[in-house]
Design a protein around this motif. Sequence first.
Motif, PDB file in Angstrom:
ATOM      1  N   VAL A 137     122.255 117.062   3.581  1.00 36.74           N
ATOM      2  CA  VAL A 137     122.224 117.475   4.991  1.00 36.74           C
ATOM      3  C   VAL A 137     120.926 117.009   5.645  1.00 36.74           C
ATOM      4  N   VAL A 138     119.802 117.244   4.968  1.00 40.69           N
ATOM      5  CA  VAL A 138     118.502 116.844   5.514  1.00 40.69           C
ATOM      6  C   VAL A 138     118.448 115.319   5.673  1.00 40.69           C
ATOM      7  N   THR A 139     118.967 114.599   4.698  1.00 39.32           N
ATOM      8  CA  THR A 139     118.989 113.132   4.762  1.00 39.32           C
ATOM      9  C   THR A 139     119.747 112.665   5.992  1.00 39.32           C
ATOM     10  N   LYS A 140     120.921 113.227   6.213  1.00 41.17           N
ATOM     11  CA  LYS A 140     121.738 112.834   7.362  1.00 41.17           C
ATOM     12  C   LYS A 140     121.022 113.135   8.681  1.00 41.17           C
ATOM     13  N   ILE A 141     120.366 114.279   8.751  1.00 41.77           N
ATOM     14  CA  ILE A 141     119.653 114.623   9.988  1.00 41.77           C
ATOM     15  C   ILE A 141     118.523 113.622  10.241  1.00 41.77           C
ATOM     16  N   PHE A 142     117.732 113.296   9.191  1.00 36.34           N
ATOM     17  CA  PHE A 142     116.659 112.317   9.365  1.00 36.34           C
ATOM     18  C   PHE A 142     117.228 110.962   9.776  1.00 36.34           C
ATOM     19  N   TYR A 143     118.333 110.575   9.174  1.00 35.99           N
ATOM     20  CA  TYR A 143     118.943 109.285   9.518  1.00 35.99           C
ATOM     21  C   TYR A 143     119.398 109.284  10.976  1.00 35.99           C
ATOM     22  N   ASP A 144     120.054 110.374  11.397  1.00 35.78           N
ATOM     23  CA  ASP A 144     120.521 110.475  12.779  1.00 35.78           C
ATOM     24  C   ASP A 144     119.357 110.457  13.771  1.00 35.78           C
ATOM     25  N   MET A 145     118.193 110.948  13.348  1.00 39.35           N
ATOM     26  CA  MET A 145     117.001 110.963  14.205  1.00 39.35           C
ATOM     27  C   MET A 145     116.313 109.599  14.232  1.00 39.35           C
ATOM     28  N   GLY A 146     116.718 108.687  13.339  1.00 36.93           N
ATOM     29  CA  GLY A 146     116.079 107.379  13.272  1.00 36.93           C
ATOM     30  C   GLY A 146     114.887 107.350  12.336  1.00 36.93           C
ATOM     31  N   ALA A 147     114.658 108.418  11.579  1.00 36.45           N
ATOM     32  CA  ALA A 147     113.552 108.471  10.624  1.00 36.45           C
ATOM     33  C   ALA A 147     114.052 107.946   9.277  1.00 36.45           C
ATOM     34  N   THR A 148     114.222 106.621   9.210  1.00 38.54           N
ATOM     35  CA  THR A 148     114.855 106.030   8.027  1.00 38.54           C
ATOM     36  C   THR A 148     114.012 106.189   6.764  1.00 38.54           C
ATOM     37  N   ARG A 149     112.690 106.142   6.891  1.00 37.71           N
ATOM     38  CA  ARG A 149     111.843 106.307   5.707  1.00 37.71           C
ATOM     39  C   ARG A 149     112.084 107.682   5.091  1.00 37.71           C
ATOM     40  N   LEU A 150     112.074 108.718   5.919  1.00 39.33           N
ATOM     41  CA  LEU A 150     112.299 110.076   5.422  1.00 39.33           C
ATOM     42  C   LEU A 150     113.743 110.242   4.935  1.00 39.33           C
ATOM     43  N   ALA A 151     114.677 109.582   5.614  1.00 42.01           N
ATOM     44  CA  ALA A 151     116.076 109.652   5.180  1.00 42.01           C
ATOM     45  C   ALA A 151     116.222 109.058   3.778  1.00 42.01           C
ATOM     46  N   ARG A 152     115.562 107.922   3.523  1.00 41.24           N
ATOM     47  CA  ARG A 152     115.619 107.310   2.186  1.00 41.24           C
ATOM     48  C   ARG A 152     114.956 108.210   1.145  1.00 41.24           C
ATOM     49  N   GLU A 153     113.836 108.798   1.526  1.00 42.78           N
ATOM     50  CA  GLU A 153     113.113 109.675   0.589  1.00 42.78           C
ATOM     51  C   GLU A 153     113.996 110.849   0.168  1.00 42.78           C
ATOM     52  N   TYR A 154     114.589 111.522   1.151  1.00 37.13           N
ATOM     53  CA  TYR A 154     115.400 112.692   0.812  1.00 37.13           C
ATOM     54  C   TYR A 154     116.765 112.297   0.247  1.00 37.13           C
ATOM     55  N   GLY A 155     117.234 111.105   0.575  1.00 34.12           N
ATOM     56  CA  GLY A 155     118.440 110.584  -0.072  1.00 34.12           C
ATOM     57  C   GLY A 155     118.194 110.346  -1.555  1.00 34.12           C
ATOM     58  N   GLY A 156     116.992 109.853  -1.877  1.00 33.46           N
ATOM     59  CA  GLY A 156     116.621 109.679  -3.291  1.00 33.46           C
ATOM     60  C   GLY A 156     116.555 111.013  -4.011  1.00 33.46           C
ATOM     61  N   ARG A 157     116.026 112.023  -3.326  1.00 36.03           N
ATOM     62  CA  ARG A 157     115.985 113.369  -3.924  1.00 36.03           C
ATOM     63  C   ARG A 157     117.399 113.908  -4.126  1.00 36.03           C
ATOM     64  N   GLN A 158     118.281 113.588  -3.168  1.00 41.59           N
ATOM     65  CA  GLN A 158     119.672 114.031  -3.308  1.00 41.59           C
ATOM     66  C   GLN A 158     120.299 113.394  -4.549  1.00 41.59           C
ATOM     67  N   LEU A 159     120.042 112.107  -4.742  1.00 41.09           N
ATOM     68  CA  LEU A 159     120.591 111.417  -5.911  1.00 41.09           C
ATOM     69  C   LEU A 159     120.028 112.006  -7.200  1.00 41.09           C
TER      70      LEU A 159
END
Length: 180
Positions: A137-159
């Motif tokens: 959820v956090v990854t998607k929100i960061f991605y939707d906000m355009g914060a791709t670095r944070l989206a990748r970081e939390y996507g990695g944590r999700q994985l």
Amino acid sequence: KLEPSGRHRSADALADDWQNWLENKPVSALPDGLVYRLGKAARRHWVGLAATVGVLCAILVGATVAGLQAQKATRALQKEQLVRSFVSDVFKVKTNATASSGEIQSASTDDFLQHTAKLVHERFADQPAVQADLYGVVTKIFYDMGATRLAREYGGRQLEAAVASNAGPEEQAQVLLSLA
């Protein structure tokens, strides 16, 4: 040679035993016992016995499947309750109101989401499946906000959390696709 007590008393008795043997009924010339009689009854009524065993097996399988589904539903409900409680805690507004203005001071959205992600890590350290869902959820929100670095970081944590929770290959592939 058989002793006279071990022989049939007459030709009619012998004929009766042959008839009983052909009909899978107990024979008087053989030792009588519960197992022997049950075996004969099972051979005589094999269709009914097979149907009964089939029905009992179906009931057992059905009860087992129902029990497993109930456990799965219970785990899902517990997970949902944890997530609801977490979301409720996250969105409790901390106010720093002054006596005169009553204004609420709030942090930036990025700070708020990073704080939330930190809470995910702390509060659900022993529940990687819940962590994976919330990090998603956090990854998607960061991605939707355009914060791709944070989206990748939390996507990695999700994985990482999905792998730690022994998620199936389909779920892990879904996380990888969202990272891509």
